[in-house]
Design a protein around this motif. Structure first.
Motif, PDB file in Angstrom:
ATOM      1  N   MET A  58       0.780  -1.157  -0.002  1.00 30.81           N
ATOM      2  CA  MET A  58       0.148   0.039  -0.082  1.00 30.81           C
ATOM      3  C   MET A  58       0.920   1.238   0.063  1.00 30.81           C
ATOM      4  O   MET A  58       1.588   1.595   0.892  1.00 30.81           O
ATOM      5  CB  MET A  58      -0.863  -0.011   1.279  1.00 30.81           C
ATOM      6  CG  MET A  58      -2.052  -1.256   1.303  1.00 30.81           C
ATOM      7  SD  MET A  58      -2.937  -0.959   2.750  1.00 30.81           S
ATOM      8  CE  MET A  58      -3.703  -2.528   2.651  1.00 30.81           C
ATOM      9  N   GLU A  59       0.864   1.969  -1.281  1.00 35.22           N
ATOM     10  CA  GLU A  59       1.700   3.195  -1.236  1.00 35.22           C
ATOM     11  C   GLU A  59       1.574   4.232  -0.132  1.00 35.22           C
ATOM     12  O   GLU A  59       2.401   4.946   0.304  1.00 35.22           O
ATOM     13  CB  GLU A  59       1.678   3.519  -2.438  1.00 35.22           C
ATOM     14  CG  GLU A  59       2.127   2.807  -3.843  1.00 35.22           C
ATOM     15  CD  GLU A  59       2.044   3.346  -5.094  1.00 35.22           C
ATOM     16  OE1 GLU A  59       1.592   4.366  -5.068  1.00 35.22           O
ATOM     17  OE2 GLU A  59       2.647   2.652  -5.952  1.00 35.22           O
ATOM     18  N   HIS A  60       0.117   4.313   0.258  1.00 34.70           N
ATOM     19  CA  HIS A  60      -0.388   5.428   1.102  1.00 34.70           C
ATOM     20  C   HIS A  60      -0.013   5.189   2.605  1.00 34.70           C
ATOM     21  O   HIS A  60      -0.096   5.840   3.208  1.00 34.70           O
ATOM     22  CB  HIS A  60      -1.836   5.508   1.128  1.00 34.70           C
ATOM     23  CG  HIS A  60      -2.847   4.377   1.776  1.00 34.70           C
ATOM     24  ND1 HIS A  60      -2.638   3.121   1.053  1.00 34.70           N
ATOM     25  CD2 HIS A  60      -3.041   4.355   2.813  1.00 34.70           C
ATOM     26  CE1 HIS A  60      -3.493   2.255   1.920  1.00 34.70           C
ATOM     27  NE2 HIS A  60      -3.581   3.050   2.887  1.00 34.70           N
ATOM     28  N   VAL A  61       0.553   4.101   2.715  1.00 33.37           N
ATOM     29  CA  VAL A  61       1.239   3.480   4.085  1.00 33.37           C
ATOM     30  C   VAL A  61       2.272   4.261   4.605  1.00 33.37           C
ATOM     31  O   VAL A  61       2.486   4.827   5.767  1.00 33.37           O
ATOM     32  CB  VAL A  61       0.913   1.944   4.708  1.00 33.37           C
ATOM     33  CG1 VAL A  61       1.742   2.006   5.830  1.00 33.37           C
ATOM     34  CG2 VAL A  61      -0.378   1.498   4.217  1.00 33.37           C
ATOM     35  N   ALA A  62       3.395   4.506   3.578  1.00 35.62           N
ATOM     36  CA  ALA A  62       4.543   4.963   3.965  1.00 35.62           C
ATOM     37  C   ALA A  62       4.423   6.483   4.303  1.00 35.62           C
ATOM     38  O   ALA A  62       5.112   6.770   5.436  1.00 35.62           O
ATOM     39  CB  ALA A  62       5.466   4.907   2.702  1.00 35.62           C
ATOM     40  N   PRO A  63       3.508   7.243   3.716  1.00 37.17           N
ATOM     41  CA  PRO A  63       3.385   8.604   4.408  1.00 37.17           C
ATOM     42  C   PRO A  63       2.884   8.968   5.805  1.00 37.17           C
ATOM     43  O   PRO A  63       3.156   9.635   6.487  1.00 37.17           O
ATOM     44  CB  PRO A  63       2.585   9.440   3.520  1.00 37.17           C
ATOM     45  CG  PRO A  63       2.605   8.636   2.104  1.00 37.17           C
ATOM     46  CD  PRO A  63       3.091   7.258   2.498  1.00 37.17           C
ATOM     47  N   LEU A  64       1.932   7.610   6.087  1.00 38.12           N
ATOM     48  CA  LEU A  64       1.338   7.849   7.339  1.00 38.12           C
ATOM     49  C   LEU A  64       2.424   7.204   8.346  1.00 38.12           C
ATOM     50  O   LEU A  64       2.481   7.732   9.480  1.00 38.12           O
ATOM     51  CB  LEU A  64       0.159   6.705   7.425  1.00 38.12           C
ATOM     52  CG  LEU A  64      -0.498   6.262   8.713  1.00 38.12           C
ATOM     53  CD1 LEU A  64      -0.977   7.792   9.354  1.00 38.12           C
ATOM     54  CD2 LEU A  64      -1.571   5.334   8.581  1.00 38.12           C
ATOM     55  N   LEU A  65       3.232   6.355   8.054  1.00 42.44           N
ATOM     56  CA  LEU A  65       4.420   5.865   8.757  1.00 42.44           C
ATOM     57  C   LEU A  65       5.169   6.933   9.185  1.00 42.44           C
ATOM     58  O   LEU A  65       5.679   7.400  10.371  1.00 42.44           O
ATOM     59  CB  LEU A  65       5.129   4.708   8.346  1.00 42.44           C
ATOM     60  CG  LEU A  65       4.316   3.181   8.312  1.00 42.44           C
ATOM     61  CD1 LEU A  65       5.319   2.185   7.344  1.00 42.44           C
ATOM     62  CD2 LEU A  65       3.908   2.941   9.738  1.00 42.44           C
ATOM     63  N   ALA A  66       5.531   7.717   8.138  1.00 40.39           N
ATOM     64  CA  ALA A  66       6.335   8.925   8.496  1.00 40.39           C
ATOM     65  C   ALA A  66       5.638   9.843   9.493  1.00 40.39           C
ATOM     66  O   ALA A  66       6.576  10.500  10.219  1.00 40.39           O
ATOM     67  CB  ALA A  66       6.725   9.595   7.115  1.00 40.39           C
ATOM     68  N   ALA A  67       4.448  10.150   9.285  1.00 40.13           N
ATOM     69  CA  ALA A  67       3.630  11.129  10.118  1.00 40.13           C
ATOM     70  C   ALA A  67       3.565  10.628  11.561  1.00 40.13           C
ATOM     71  O   ALA A  67       3.766  11.292  12.502  1.00 40.13           O
ATOM     72  CB  ALA A  67       2.440  11.252   9.627  1.00 40.13           C
ATOM     73  N   LEU A  68       3.378   9.326  11.742  1.00 46.34           N
ATOM     74  CA  LEU A  68       3.317   8.874  12.905  1.00 46.34           C
ATOM     75  C   LEU A  68       4.758   8.877  13.751  1.00 46.34           C
ATOM     76  O   LEU A  68       4.839   9.305  14.969  1.00 46.34           O
ATOM     77  CB  LEU A  68       2.826   7.264  12.969  1.00 46.34           C
ATOM     78  CG  LEU A  68       1.396   7.090  12.574  1.00 46.34           C
ATOM     79  CD1 LEU A  68       1.010   5.740  12.401  1.00 46.34           C
ATOM     80  CD2 LEU A  68       0.738   7.982  13.705  1.00 46.34           C
ATOM     81  N   LYS A  69       5.724   8.578  13.065  1.00 47.68           N
ATOM     82  CA  LYS A  69       6.846   8.897  13.433  1.00 47.68           C
ATOM     83  C   LYS A  69       7.590  10.018  13.919  1.00 47.68           C
ATOM     84  O   LYS A  69       8.217  10.128  14.966  1.00 47.68           O
ATOM     85  CB  LYS A  69       8.415   8.229  12.377  1.00 47.68           C
ATOM     86  CG  LYS A  69       8.259   6.654  12.319  1.00 47.68           C
ATOM     87  CD  LYS A  69       9.062   6.204  11.119  1.00 47.68           C
ATOM     88  CE  LYS A  69       9.135   4.675  10.972  1.00 47.68           C
ATOM     89  NZ  LYS A  69       9.935   4.208   9.952  1.00 47.68           N
ATOM     90  N   SER A  70       7.064  11.163  13.119  1.00 45.94           N
ATOM     91  CA  SER A  70       7.482  12.424  13.448  1.00 45.94           C
ATOM     92  C   SER A  70       6.705  12.923  14.726  1.00 45.94           C
ATOM     93  O   SER A  70       7.108  13.960  15.323  1.00 45.94           O
ATOM     94  CB  SER A  70       7.092  13.536  12.329  1.00 45.94           C
ATOM     95  OG  SER A  70       5.798  13.494  12.111  1.00 45.94           O
ATOM     96  N   HIS A  71       5.531  12.284  15.043  1.00 43.69           N
ATOM     97  CA  HIS A  71       4.822  12.601  16.116  1.00 43.69           C
ATOM     98  C   HIS A  71       5.040  11.687  17.500  1.00 43.69           C
ATOM     99  O   HIS A  71       4.340  11.932  18.587  1.00 43.69           O
ATOM    100  CB  HIS A  71       3.316  12.838  15.917  1.00 43.69           C
ATOM    101  CG  HIS A  71       3.009  14.017  14.941  1.00 43.69           C
ATOM    102  ND1 HIS A  71       2.826  15.225  15.555  1.00 43.69           N
ATOM    103  CD2 HIS A  71       3.014  13.878  13.421  1.00 43.69           C
ATOM    104  CE1 HIS A  71       2.466  16.042  14.411  1.00 43.69           C
ATOM    105  NE2 HIS A  71       2.768  15.323  13.415  1.00 43.69           N
ATOM    106  N   LYS A  72       5.942  11.014  17.436  1.00 42.87           N
ATOM    107  CA  LYS A  72       6.140   9.707  18.524  1.00 42.87           C
ATOM    108  C   LYS A  72       6.356  10.541  19.596  1.00 42.87           C
ATOM    109  O   LYS A  72       7.009  11.510  19.761  1.00 42.87           O
ATOM    110  CB  LYS A  72       7.153   8.904  18.086  1.00 42.87           C
ATOM    111  CG  LYS A  72       7.555   7.800  18.882  1.00 42.87           C
ATOM    112  CD  LYS A  72       8.421   6.851  18.416  1.00 42.87           C
ATOM    113  CE  LYS A  72       8.619   5.487  19.455  1.00 42.87           C
ATOM    114  NZ  LYS A  72       7.422   4.600  19.287  1.00 42.87           N
ATOM    115  N   GLY A  73       5.884   9.802  20.558  1.00 44.16           N
ATOM    116  CA  GLY A  73       5.946  10.594  21.886  1.00 44.16           C
ATOM    117  C   GLY A  73       5.022  11.660  22.241  1.00 44.16           C
ATOM    118  O   GLY A  73       5.034  11.962  23.493  1.00 44.16           O
ATOM    119  N   GLN A  74       4.307  12.126  21.293  1.00 40.68           N
ATOM    120  CA  GLN A  74       3.294  13.524  21.380  1.00 40.68           C
ATOM    121  C   GLN A  74       1.884  13.163  21.514  1.00 40.68           C
ATOM    122  O   GLN A  74       0.999  13.880  21.826  1.00 40.68           O
ATOM    123  CB  GLN A  74       3.548  14.363  20.057  1.00 40.68           C
ATOM    124  CG  GLN A  74       5.070  14.837  20.104  1.00 40.68           C
ATOM    125  CD  GLN A  74       5.002  15.559  18.483  1.00 40.68           C
ATOM    126  OE1 GLN A  74       4.017  16.060  18.029  1.00 40.68           O
ATOM    127  NE2 GLN A  74       6.282  15.741  17.998  1.00 40.68           N
TER     128      GLN A  74
END
Length: 234
Positions: A1-17
């Motif tokens: 799923m190509e759309h999952v990569a941007p989501l993973l990046a978003a989740l990683k950038s907000h990790k701990g928040q």
């Protein structure tokens, strides 16, 4: 799923928040990893097939460890699903045994909170032995990426006055752990799952898949600890 990569990046950038999903103080609350694979020889069929014994097992493990919660299960190949035909394939082929979410085991009526702003996508009641019981699914947007979080094994009161489209703010208490009569006849716990796409499901989404289909399902069901951020305290 190509759309999952941007989501993973978003989740990683907000990790701990993200807001906590359950009340948890890392400075004082202990977590206990719980293993429900075939390697756990202490979890016998006798225990699994008797809800009182199963609940006593969980409570004893938590008490002995001085832990507020037991946690684990993502991408875990579990034996406990043999307790219910819900996880069997109607054609008699491979049963579902691979867990797609994280379970947080604790006291009944433990508060469940939204990790970030969202809306009620759908909810349902699946009372068959081994199923979700009461379940709620929230929809979210993060850095323009959409995704969904699922909360299973809730109390009946959690869905009593709920409606689709209802706004749930980050940190809002919107549900609670159910007792066995409400939650599909499990010891009290929360099944927390993160999906990139609901794939047409409403009021339900599989929390367990066949092991042979593991890669396909895990591609859509992201590691919940990207939001929970609790495994670091094990």
């Amino acid at each position: 799923m190509e759309h999952v990569a941007p989501l993973l990046a978003a989740l990683k950038s907000h990790k701990g928040q993200f807001a906590p999903v359950v009340p948890f103080n890392p400075g004082s609350d202990q977590l206990l990893p719980l293993d429900f694979t075939a390697a756990n020889l202490a979890l016998t069929d006798e225990i699994l097939n008797d809800n009182a014994l199963f609940s006593a097992y969980i409570n004893r493990r938590l008490s002995e460890a001085g832990a507020r919660y037991g946690i684990g299960g993502y991408n875990e190949h579990r034996t406990i699903y043999s307790r219910s035909t819900v996880f069997d394939n109607a054609s008699g082929t491979e049963p579902r045994r691979l867990h797609l979410g994280t379970d947080i085991w604790g006291k009944p009526h433990t508060a469940v909170m939204a990790p970030l702003d969202g809306f009620v996508h759908s909810f349902g009641l699946h009372p068959t032995l081994g199923d979700y019981g009461a379940v709620i699914i929230l929809s979210h947007q993060l850095d323009r990426q959409s995704f969904f979080t699922l909360y299973g094994h809730l109390s009946l009161g959690s869905i009593k006055n709920m409606f689709e489209g209802q706004r749930i703010a980050a940190g809002d208490v919107f549900a609670e752990f159910g007792i066995p009569q409400d939650n599909g006849w499990w010891p009290p716990h929360l099944h927390f799952q993160v999906m990139a796409d609901m794939q047409g499901w409403k009021g339900d989404y599989p929390g367990v898949c066949a092991f042979s289909e593991r890669d396909k399902w895990l591609e859509n069901c992201i590691d919940p600890d990207m939001i929970l951020n609790m495994n670091q305290y094990l």
